[in-house]
Design a protein around this motif. Structure first.
Motif, PDB file in Angstrom:
ATOM      1  N   ASP A 137      41.881  29.889  33.260  1.00  0.00           N
ATOM      2  CA  ASP A 137      41.018  31.061  33.170  1.00  0.00           C
ATOM      3  C   ASP A 137      40.909  31.751  34.534  1.00  0.00           C
ATOM      4  O   ASP A 137      39.844  32.197  34.954  1.00  0.00           O
ATOM      5  CB  ASP A 137      39.615  30.679  32.672  1.00  0.00           C
ATOM      6  CG  ASP A 137      38.807  31.889  32.188  1.00  0.00           C
ATOM      7  OD1 ASP A 137      39.425  32.875  31.739  1.00  0.00           O
ATOM      8  OD2 ASP A 137      37.557  31.844  32.282  1.00  0.00           O
ATOM      9  N   HIS A 138      42.064  31.870  35.190  1.00  0.00           N
ATOM     10  CA  HIS A 138      42.071  32.452  36.535  1.00  0.00           C
ATOM     11  C   HIS A 138      43.475  32.951  36.865  1.00  0.00           C
ATOM     12  O   HIS A 138      44.468  32.283  36.562  1.00  0.00           O
ATOM     13  CB  HIS A 138      41.653  31.415  37.577  1.00  0.00           C
ATOM     14  CG  HIS A 138      41.848  31.879  38.986  1.00  0.00           C
ATOM     15  ND1 HIS A 138      40.982  32.731  39.628  1.00  0.00           N
ATOM     16  CD2 HIS A 138      42.845  31.622  39.885  1.00  0.00           C
ATOM     17  CE1 HIS A 138      41.418  32.972  40.850  1.00  0.00           C
ATOM     18  NE2 HIS A 138      42.540  32.312  41.032  1.00  0.00           N
ATOM     19  N   ARG A 183      39.233  35.643  32.356  1.00  0.00           N
ATOM     20  CA  ARG A 183      39.161  36.140  33.730  1.00  0.00           C
ATOM     21  C   ARG A 183      40.549  36.345  34.332  1.00  0.00           C
ATOM     22  O   ARG A 183      40.666  36.661  35.526  1.00  0.00           O
ATOM     23  CB  ARG A 183      38.338  35.185  34.594  1.00  0.00           C
ATOM     24  CG  ARG A 183      36.852  35.231  34.273  1.00  0.00           C
ATOM     25  CD  ARG A 183      36.057  34.343  35.197  1.00  0.00           C
ATOM     26  NE  ARG A 183      36.328  32.923  34.929  1.00  0.00           N
ATOM     27  CZ  ARG A 183      35.768  31.926  35.604  1.00  0.00           C
ATOM     28  NH1 ARG A 183      34.918  32.176  36.594  1.00  0.00           N
ATOM     29  NH2 ARG A 183      36.063  30.668  35.298  1.00  0.00           N
ATOM     30  N   ARG A 185      43.594  38.654  34.936  1.00  0.00           N
ATOM     31  CA  ARG A 185      43.676  40.116  35.020  1.00  0.00           C
ATOM     32  C   ARG A 185      45.127  40.572  35.127  1.00  0.00           C
ATOM     33  O   ARG A 185      45.985  39.861  35.629  1.00  0.00           O
ATOM     34  CB  ARG A 185      42.919  40.628  36.254  1.00  0.00           C
ATOM     35  CG  ARG A 185      41.518  40.091  36.422  1.00  0.00           C
ATOM     36  CD  ARG A 185      40.603  40.558  35.318  1.00  0.00           C
ATOM     37  NE  ARG A 185      39.244  40.077  35.511  1.00  0.00           N
ATOM     38  CZ  ARG A 185      38.294  40.131  34.584  1.00  0.00           C
ATOM     39  NH1 ARG A 185      38.578  40.648  33.397  1.00  0.00           N
ATOM     40  NH2 ARG A 185      37.087  39.663  34.836  1.00  0.00           N
ATOM     41  N   ARG A 234      40.574  43.861  38.578  1.00  0.00           N
ATOM     42  CA  ARG A 234      39.799  44.514  37.519  1.00  0.00           C
ATOM     43  C   ARG A 234      40.221  45.976  37.335  1.00  0.00           C
ATOM     44  O   ARG A 234      40.046  46.551  36.274  1.00  0.00           O
ATOM     45  CB  ARG A 234      38.306  44.454  37.827  1.00  0.00           C
ATOM     46  CG  ARG A 234      37.704  43.067  37.640  1.00  0.00           C
ATOM     47  CD  ARG A 234      36.216  43.082  37.909  1.00  0.00           C
ATOM     48  NE  ARG A 234      35.633  41.782  37.645  1.00  0.00           N
ATOM     49  CZ  ARG A 234      35.198  41.382  36.457  1.00  0.00           C
ATOM     50  NH1 ARG A 234      35.308  42.192  35.421  1.00  0.00           N
ATOM     51  NH2 ARG A 234      34.669  40.188  36.289  1.00  0.00           N
TER      52      ARG A 234
END
Length: 347
Positions: A137-138, A183, A185, A234
């Motif tokens: 998640d990164h 999370r 991106r 983001r």
């Protein structure tokens, strides 16, 4: 080393097309902040020299020879990076191939090869990155794009088609990641004309020597934008160079007029005097088996720009917004005081 000097966490970064040009400059820029950088490309001479540059800049280099058009090889390369670094924080898709020629002079096999490297290479790289980023998640995936992702120009139909495809693919993927709430991106950096060695090795059937359309920027300008985008994933897109922004605006406002303008100017503006020599790097690396390292820069150092005001503004939107807001408030206050000065006093 670099991490100790900057006080920043060392990231595990993958850069494709890292042996020369923008990829080479980007790898060095990540290394300068102390990151560990995996260098993916075909050319072994260029990869070895890029690794030396990364080490000198303060980073840790991992050389991974790979053809980005081979999906299985890309998956294996990503696993090799994870085995060495433990994980992947940033994946930069940058590798590409091209042909300078009118569409009718490009063979089906050549068009397919450009598409496989330039478009599917990004798809395969993104898939390999997500395989390792999503469970953690990164992570951030940076797609190195171009003004040509929005606006096609003559003599580069295969490359423009691939860049347009990357744009659509990345937008679709971004929507899916937002839906999933991860999370991880993805962001895209749209570049102007760059001073890279590609114009020396690209497969060309032009009567003159292939060149970028001015204004031209040094690859370090692109590298700064990519490194910034990697830390600010983001944001959906970054645009480098005022010429990129102007092109996209013109294409949105008057695409038909731009078609006619490029039809008149696009052939001459992409050629210099002199003959283009060599068969290009479409099928084999430009530096092997008996070639040389080409480095990050092309032959346009004398005219290439080292700074982009628009790029600075894009990377510093908050500061620009404050300046604009303060300036606007100052103008409003000044105007108000002037009106008060002209208003008669009450009797």
């Amino acid at each position: 080393m670099g991490a100790a000097l900057t006080g920043r966490r060392r990231r595990a970064v993958v850069v494709t097309g890292a042996s020369a040009g923008v990829g080479r400059a980007t790898a060095v820029a990540f290394a300068a902040r102390g990151d560990r950088v995996a260098l993916l490309a075909r050319g072994r001479e260029g990869l070895a020299a890029a690794a030396d540059d990364v080490e000198r800049a303060g980073g840790e280099a991992l050389v991974v020879p790979v053809d980005m058009a081979d999906a299985k090889a890309v998956e294996d390369a990503a696993q090799q990076v994870v085995d060495a670094f433990g994980h992947i924080d940033v994946w930069v898709n940058n590798a590409f191939a091209g042909v300078f020629a009118p569409f009718q002079d490009i063979t089906p096999d050549e068009f397919r090869r450009v598409t496989e490297v330039t478009y599917l290479g990004y798809v395969f790289g993104t898939r390999a990155a997500l395989r390792h980023m999503l469970p953690r998640d990164h992570g951030t995936i940076v797609q190195v794009g171009s003004a040509l992702a929005y606006r096609g120009i003559p003599l580069q139909s295969a490359y423009c088609g691939a860049k347009h495809a990357i744009q659509g693919f990345n937008e679709s993927l971004r929507c899916e990641l937002l839906h999933d709430g991860t999370r991880v991106r993805t962001t895209m950096v749209q570049l102007p004309a760059m001073n890279t060695p590609q114009f020396e090795w690209v497969l060309s059937r032009l009567p003159g020597r292939a060149r970028p359309v001015a204004p031209i920027f040094q690859p370090e300008v692109a590298a700064r934008a990519v490194v910034h985008a990697a830390g600010h994933g983001r944001r959906r897109e970054y645009r480098v160079g005022g010429s990129t922004v102007a092109t996209l605006i013109a294409n949105a406002v008057a695409p038909g007029l731009l078609d006619r303008y490029l039809g008149r100017t696009g052939f001459a503006s992409q050629q210099d005097q002199g003959d283009h020599r060599g068969n290009g790097n479409l099928w084999v690396p430009a530096d092997g088996p008996h070639g040389r390292d080409h480095g990050a820069h092309g032959r346009f150092d004398d005219e290439a720009r080292t700074r982009s005001a628009q790029d600075w503004a894009s990377r510093n939107r908050d500061r620009v917004g404050v300046v604009v807001a303060v300036g606007g408030l100052g103008v409003a206050l000044t105007a108000g005081l002037r009106r008060l000065g002209r208003t008669p006093s009450p009797r």
